[in-house]
Write an enzyme that holds these catalytic residues in place. Structure first.
Site, PDB file in Angstrom:
ATOM      1  N   SER A  64       0.829  -1.207   0.000  1.00 10.51           N
ATOM      2  CA  SER A  64       0.000   0.000   0.000  1.00 10.51           C
ATOM      3  C   SER A  64       0.859   1.250   0.000  1.00 10.51           C
ATOM      4  CB  SER A  64      -0.908   0.017   1.233  1.00 10.51           C
ATOM      5  OG  SER A  64      -1.497   1.298   1.339  1.00 10.51           O
ATOM      6  N   HIS A  93      -1.240  -1.537  -4.082  1.00 14.56           N
ATOM      7  CA  HIS A  93      -2.521  -1.162  -3.457  1.00 14.56           C
ATOM      8  C   HIS A  93      -2.580   0.361  -3.330  1.00 14.56           C
ATOM      9  CE1 HIS A  93      -6.001  -2.106  -0.839  1.00 14.56           C
ATOM     10  NE2 HIS A  93      -5.609  -1.080  -0.102  1.00 14.56           N
ATOM     11  N   ASP A 120      -4.850   3.526  -2.074  1.00 14.65           N
ATOM     12  CA  ASP A 120      -5.960   3.881  -1.177  1.00 14.65           C
ATOM     13  C   ASP A 120      -6.513   5.250  -1.528  1.00 14.65           C
ATOM     14  OD1 ASP A 120      -6.141   1.665   0.739  1.00 14.65           O
ATOM     15  OD2 ASP A 120      -4.071   2.215   1.233  1.00 14.65           O
ATOM     16  N   MET A 124      -9.240   8.053  -0.591  1.00 12.17           N
ATOM     17  CA  MET A 124     -10.080   8.499   0.537  1.00 12.17           C
ATOM     18  C   MET A 124     -10.598   9.902   0.269  1.00 12.17           C
ATOM     19  SD  MET A 124      -7.776   7.253   3.737  1.00 12.17           S
ATOM     20  CE  MET A 124      -6.881   5.695   3.717  1.00 12.17           C
ATOM     21  N   HIS A 179      -8.378   0.751  -3.931  1.00 10.19           N
ATOM     22  CA  HIS A 179      -9.308   0.584  -2.805  1.00 10.19           C
ATOM     23  C   HIS A 179     -10.023   1.916  -2.577  1.00 10.19           C
ATOM     24  CE1 HIS A 179      -9.575  -0.228   1.864  1.00 10.19           C
ATOM     25  NE2 HIS A 179     -10.773  -0.126   1.294  1.00 10.19           N
ATOM     26  N   MET A 220     -12.324   4.319  -0.746  1.00  6.65           N
ATOM     27  CA  MET A 220     -12.989   4.626   0.536  1.00  6.65           C
ATOM     28  C   MET A 220     -13.674   5.970   0.355  1.00  6.65           C
ATOM     29  SD  MET A 220      -9.876   3.255   2.919  1.00  6.65           S
ATOM     30  CE  MET A 220      -8.770   3.263   1.514  1.00  6.65           C
ATOM     31  N   MET A 238     -11.202  -5.882   5.894  1.00  2.47           N
ATOM     32  CA  MET A 238     -10.470  -4.829   6.605  1.00  2.47           C
ATOM     33  C   MET A 238     -10.151  -5.306   8.018  1.00  2.47           C
ATOM     34  SD  MET A 238     -10.060  -2.317   4.495  1.00  2.47           S
ATOM     35  CE  MET A 238      -9.205  -1.315   5.725  1.00  2.47           C
ATOM     36  N   ASP A 268      -6.409  -6.292   4.614  1.00  2.00           N
ATOM     37  CA  ASP A 268      -5.834  -4.944   4.590  1.00  2.00           C
ATOM     38  C   ASP A 268      -5.934  -4.308   5.973  1.00  2.00           C
ATOM     39  OD1 ASP A 268      -5.021  -2.365   3.955  1.00  2.00           O
ATOM     40  OD2 ASP A 268      -6.773  -1.890   2.737  1.00  2.00           O
TER      41      ASP A 268
HETATM   42  C1  DX5 Z   1      -6.325   1.854   5.570  1.00  2.00           C
HETATM   43  C2  DX5 Z   1      -5.875   1.456   4.191  1.00  2.00           C
HETATM   44  C3  DX5 Z   1      -4.747   0.506   4.161  1.00  2.00           C
HETATM   45  C4  DX5 Z   1      -3.462   1.033   4.757  1.00  2.00           C
HETATM   46  C5  DX5 Z   1      -2.825  -0.117   5.434  1.00  2.00           C
HETATM   47  O1  DX5 Z   1      -7.546   2.498   5.472  1.00  2.00           O
HETATM   48  O2  DX5 Z   1      -6.944   0.843   3.495  1.00  2.00           O
HETATM   49  O3  DX5 Z   1      -4.505   0.033   2.842  1.00  2.00           O
HETATM   50  O4  DX5 Z   1      -2.544   1.537   3.839  1.00  2.00           O
HETATM   51  O5  DX5 Z   1      -1.684   0.332   6.090  1.00  2.00           O
HETATM   52  P1  DX5 Z   1      -0.981  -0.586   7.192  1.00  2.00           P
HETATM   53  O6  DX5 Z   1      -0.497  -1.814   6.493  1.00  2.00           O
HETATM   54  O7  DX5 Z   1       0.094   0.291   7.714  1.00  2.00           O
HETATM   55  O8  DX5 Z   1      -2.050  -0.903   8.227  1.00  2.00           O
HETATM   56 ZN    ZN Z   2      -6.496  -0.167   1.571  1.00  2.00          ZN
END
Ligand code: DX5
Ligand code: ZN
Length: 217
Positions: free
Chosen positions: A7, A32, A34, A36, A65, A67, A136, A174
């Site tokens: 990620s 990956h 993310d 948001m 991903h 969010m 998650m 994740d």
């Molecule tokens: C959190 C993200 C994850 C995040 C995980 O909302 O979806 O992908 O990057 O990071 P670590 O591995 O540090 O928990």
């Molecule tokens: Zn993620």
């Protein structure tokens, strides 16, 4: 086949192309990403324009991903940006079926995911139509949180579902995954491992290689 999907949330956002290269050199095949929006989760990261720019510099499988509230508004942008997998939250939309159809119509893979507090039964109606289910193991929004072991029960449910129905999809985890707990994820039936801080803190290429060694055992 087990997959590492590092990620980039924990990478330096000013050097994303280099961040992708570092994990590719460690053997990772996926990345990956993310997304948001500050509404569905209390944090803002990046959007489709950055995915599109990064696409020019990396051949990794882009595992996006989302969010964000009402992801159906932005699905076309993320498809056009070069996403390979697009994963959305069941809590974020009332148009899950439509999203799945639109991603598939574009020839891309679709994943469905759920927050820790959402029962796995919430995604069951869609399991015969998705390419991946993401579990998650932290509250979505931030990297570097502690792994929620109890969420692995959801993986066991999904493994049973796959056995019962003969359906095939990836099971991804994740949140809070590190070199110490990754084997427990694999034992629970997960085959796609997301790791952010455990990869991007310290020697990134070496960290990715360490994960890849365990995933290949
Ligand atoms: C959190 C993200 C994850 C995040 C995980 O909302 O979806 O992908 O990057 O990071 P670590 O591995 O540090 O928990
Ligand atoms: Zn993620």
């Amino acid at each position: 086949m087990n997959v590492l999907s590092p990620s980039i949330l924990s990478a330096d956002f000013a050097h994303l192309a280099e961040a992708a290269d570092l994990v590719a050199h460690g053997g990772a095949k996926w990345l990956h990403i993310d997304v948001m929006d500050g509404h569905f989760v209390p944090n803002i990261t990046l959007g489709a324009p950055i995915v599109k720019s990064l696409r020019k510099y990396s051949e990794l499988v882009f595992d996006v991903h989302l969010m964000i509230e009402k992801p159906e508004r932005y699905i076309d942008d993320f498809i056009a940006a070069g996403s390979d997998f697009i994963t959305f939250h069941i809590e974020s939309t009332e148009a899950a079926g439509e999203i799945i159809d639109r991603v598939h119509a574009a020839g891309k893979k679709v994943g469905i995911t759920l927050k820790p507090g959402t029962p796995v039964e919430a995604v069951e109606p869609y399991l015969d139509r998705v390419d991946m289910v993401l579990i998650m193991t932290v509250e979505p929004g931030f990297g570097g949180q502690a792994f929620m072991e109890d969420q692995l029960e959801k993986a066991r449910f999904l493994v049973q579902y796959k056995k019962r129905t003969g359906k095939d999809f990836h099971i991804e985890v994740d949140g809070g995954v590190n070199l110490k707990n990754v084997r427990r994820c694999l034992e629970a039936g997960i085959n796609v491992i997301v790791a952010g801080s455990a990869v991007y803190r310290g020697d990134v290429t070496q960290n990715a290689a360490d994960f890849m060694r365990i995933l290949g055992e």
